[in-house]
Scaffold this motif. Structure first.
Motif, mmCIF file in Angstrom:
data_model
loop_
_atom_site.group_PDB
_atom_site.id
_atom_site.type_symbol
_atom_site.label_atom_id
_atom_site.label_comp_id
_atom_site.label_asym_id
_atom_site.label_seq_id
_atom_site.Cartn_x
_atom_site.Cartn_y
_atom_site.Cartn_z
ATOM 1 N N PRO A 109 0.805 -1.227 0.000
ATOM 2 C CA PRO A 109 0.000 0.000 0.000
ATOM 3 C C PRO A 109 0.835 1.273 0.000
ATOM 4 N N PHE A 110 2.167 1.148 -0.035
ATOM 5 C CA PHE A 110 3.052 2.304 0.101
ATOM 6 C C PHE A 110 2.933 3.208 -1.132
ATOM 7 N N ALA A 111 2.682 4.494 -0.885
ATOM 8 C CA ALA A 111 2.423 5.408 -1.998
ATOM 9 C C ALA A 111 2.773 6.840 -1.620
ATOM 10 N N ILE A 112 2.974 7.658 -2.659
ATOM 11 C CA ILE A 112 3.071 9.112 -2.501
ATOM 12 C C ILE A 112 1.851 9.696 -3.190
ATOM 13 N N VAL A 113 1.014 10.373 -2.420
ATOM 14 C CA VAL A 113 -0.188 10.984 -2.972
ATOM 15 C C VAL A 113 0.054 12.476 -3.129
ATOM 16 N N SER A 114 -0.419 13.024 -4.242
ATOM 17 C CA SER A 114 -0.214 14.450 -4.524
ATOM 18 C C SER A 114 -1.386 14.972 -5.348
ATOM 19 N N LYS A 115 -1.597 16.272 -5.288
ATOM 20 C CA LYS A 115 -2.605 16.873 -6.147
ATOM 21 C C LYS A 115 -2.169 16.766 -7.600
ATOM 22 N N LYS A 116 -3.120 16.583 -8.478
ATOM 23 C CA LYS A 116 -2.772 16.369 -9.881
ATOM 24 C C LYS A 116 -2.016 17.544 -10.483
ATOM 25 N N GLU A 117 -2.327 18.752 -10.023
ATOM 26 C CA GLU A 117 -1.640 19.913 -10.594
ATOM 27 C C GLU A 117 -0.159 19.954 -10.220
ATOM 28 N N THR A 118 0.250 19.172 -9.223
ATOM 29 C CA THR A 118 1.656 19.120 -8.829
ATOM 30 C C THR A 118 2.479 18.295 -9.822
ATOM 31 N N ASN A 119 1.793 17.430 -10.596
ATOM 32 C CA ASN A 119 2.429 16.638 -11.663
ATOM 33 C C ASN A 119 3.496 15.672 -11.156
ATOM 34 N N ILE A 120 3.230 15.027 -10.028
ATOM 35 C CA ILE A 120 4.111 13.956 -9.562
ATOM 36 C C ILE A 120 3.519 12.630 -10.038
ATOM 37 N N GLN A 195 -12.712 15.269 -0.273
ATOM 38 C CA GLN A 195 -11.890 15.306 -1.475
ATOM 39 C C GLN A 195 -12.254 14.127 -2.373
ATOM 40 N N ASP A 196 -11.872 14.231 -3.651
ATOM 41 C CA ASP A 196 -12.069 13.135 -4.588
ATOM 42 C C ASP A 196 -10.701 12.533 -4.906
ATOM 43 N N PRO A 197 -10.336 11.438 -4.243
ATOM 44 C CA PRO A 197 -8.981 10.890 -4.409
ATOM 45 C C PRO A 197 -8.715 10.354 -5.806
ATOM 46 N N ALA A 198 -9.739 9.975 -6.526
ATOM 47 C CA ALA A 198 -9.549 9.444 -7.871
ATOM 48 C C ALA A 198 -9.420 10.559 -8.902
ATOM 49 N N LYS A 199 -10.235 11.566 -8.781
ATOM 50 C CA LYS A 199 -10.290 12.627 -9.785
ATOM 51 C C LYS A 199 -9.196 13.667 -9.612
ATOM 52 N N ASP A 200 -8.879 14.019 -8.386
ATOM 53 C CA ASP A 200 -8.041 15.191 -8.125
ATOM 54 C C ASP A 200 -6.633 14.873 -7.623
ATOM 55 N N TYR A 201 -6.299 13.585 -7.468
ATOM 56 C CA TYR A 201 -4.996 13.228 -6.885
ATOM 57 C C TYR A 201 -4.282 12.168 -7.716
ATOM 58 N N ASN A 202 -2.961 12.265 -7.738
ATOM 59 C CA ASN A 202 -2.113 11.228 -8.319
ATOM 60 C C ASN A 202 -1.593 10.316 -7.214
ATOM 61 N N TRP A 203 -1.379 9.051 -7.570
ATOM 62 C CA TRP A 203 -0.904 8.064 -6.611
ATOM 63 C C TRP A 203 0.327 7.375 -7.195
#
Length: 340
Positions: A109-120, A195-203
């Motif tokens: 389950p290890f992940a880095i979550v970020s807002k999509k606009e951050t482009n990670i 928040q919408d983790p699928a729409k607005d965040y990168n994993w």
């Protein structure tokens, strides 16, 4: 005469029932009650433990790594926890570290979550970014290994130490660019924060970028294995039976979760239960080996990764970490998952 015979039969049944539940086992969950605990709670609620001669007491946990230390202290006989924490402790206390006997989460389950606009979207994108991590957690400890495997200079990545409860709020506010998390935890923390983790965040998943680790499963003390291997086998059979049934009927699993703790948010935890199957359990490896088993060569690579990430003084063997002798036959561990 018939009355006497029936009384004798009834007495025999009562004595058999009493004998069936004569092995007490203290079991710790990985955290507060969650939908992803359903296999253990269904095994308890449906009487699968009792049918195996086990009187299992289940308590909430303090973290998947803490499951290991709870068992090592002797307070608990078994629990749901992280295999990587077993590796870490087996390197320094090999005679005390618990043993994984049923691997449930096949993917990490290890992940880095970020807002999509951050482009990670890949490890190289971490350069120049600020990440929020909880000190000592696997994701925070292993991010340096992730960087090494992907040629990222960690001198150019800032990590702010913070409590786990602050990671999503600070990410939402923009105080950090990304958070070092467990996806199954952070996904639902974001939902709780509207928040919408699928729409607005990168994993960015560690497992997709070289850290092909195992994660949580059923572990037991070495003492229990030595003194009562039949109890360990029964524990594994009961959990396996429940996990396979939940794959076909997640609502049944959730009924047991609510029965155990009526304060949980059923809809949210039902989604977490399904998330665990879809993102952590179901995999080509599980299809091949059956639920509960793992690949020894992959485990050996995992040990190498954890040893590097934690700078362990020695590397335990795969046999010290995982014991498959208690697994039911593979035909009983074939998983069919139906989202419902």
């Amino acid at each position: 005469m018939l009355k006497t015979f029936l009384s004798t039969v009834a007495l025999g049944l009562c004595l058999n029932s009493a004998a069936l539940a004569d092995t007490a086992i203290k079991f710790t969950l990985g955290w507060k009650t969650q939908g992803s605990d359903a296999a253990f709670l269904l095994a308890k609620e449906a009487g699968y433990f009792e049918a195996e001669g086990l009187d299992v007491t289940i308590d909430q946990g303090e973290g998947s790594a803490a499951t290991v230390t709870r068992i090592m202290s002797g307070t608990y006989d078994a629990g749901f926890g992280d295999i990587n924490a077993i590796i870490q402790n087996a390197a320094t206390r090999p005679d005390e570290a618990p043993v994984m006997v049923y691997q449930l989460w096949n993917k990490p389950p290890f992940a880095i979550v970020s807002k999509k606009e951050t482009n990670i979207t890949k490890p190289a994108d971490l350069v120049g970014k600020t990440l929020g991590g909880a000190q000592g957690t696997p994701t925070t400890r292993l991010v340096t290994v992730l960087a090494t495997l992907n040629d990222v200079d960690m001198a150019q990545v800032k990590i702010d130490n913070m409590g786990p409860n602050l990671q999503e709020p600070m990410l939402i506010k923009g105080d950090i660019d990304g958070a070092l998390v467990f996806n199954i935890t952070s996904w639902f923390n974001l939902i709780n924060n509207r928040q919408d983790p699928a729409k607005d965040y990168n994993w960015l998943l560690f497992g997709d970028h070289g850290l092909d680790l195992y994660s949580n499963g059923l572990m037991v003390s070495q003492k229990l294995i030595a003194e009562n291997p039949q109890a360990v086998a029964g524990l594994v059979r009961a959990v396996n039976k429940a996990a396979i049934e939940i794959g076909l009927d997640t609502e049944k699993g959730m009924d047991s979760v609510v029965a155990f703790d009526n304060l949980v948010k059923r809809d949210l935890e039902h989604d977490r239960l399904k998330f665990s199957y879809e993102n952590l359990i179901v995999s080509p490896e599980v299809e091949k080996l059956g639920l509960g088993d793992l690949d020894d060569s992959r485990l050996a690579r995992s040990i190498d990764i954890v040893a590097e990430g934690y700078q362990l003084p020695s590397k335990p063997t795969a046999e010290q970490i995982f014991d498959r002798q208690f697994l039911p036959p593979i035909e009983e561990r074939k998983l069919t998952y139906t989202a419902n």
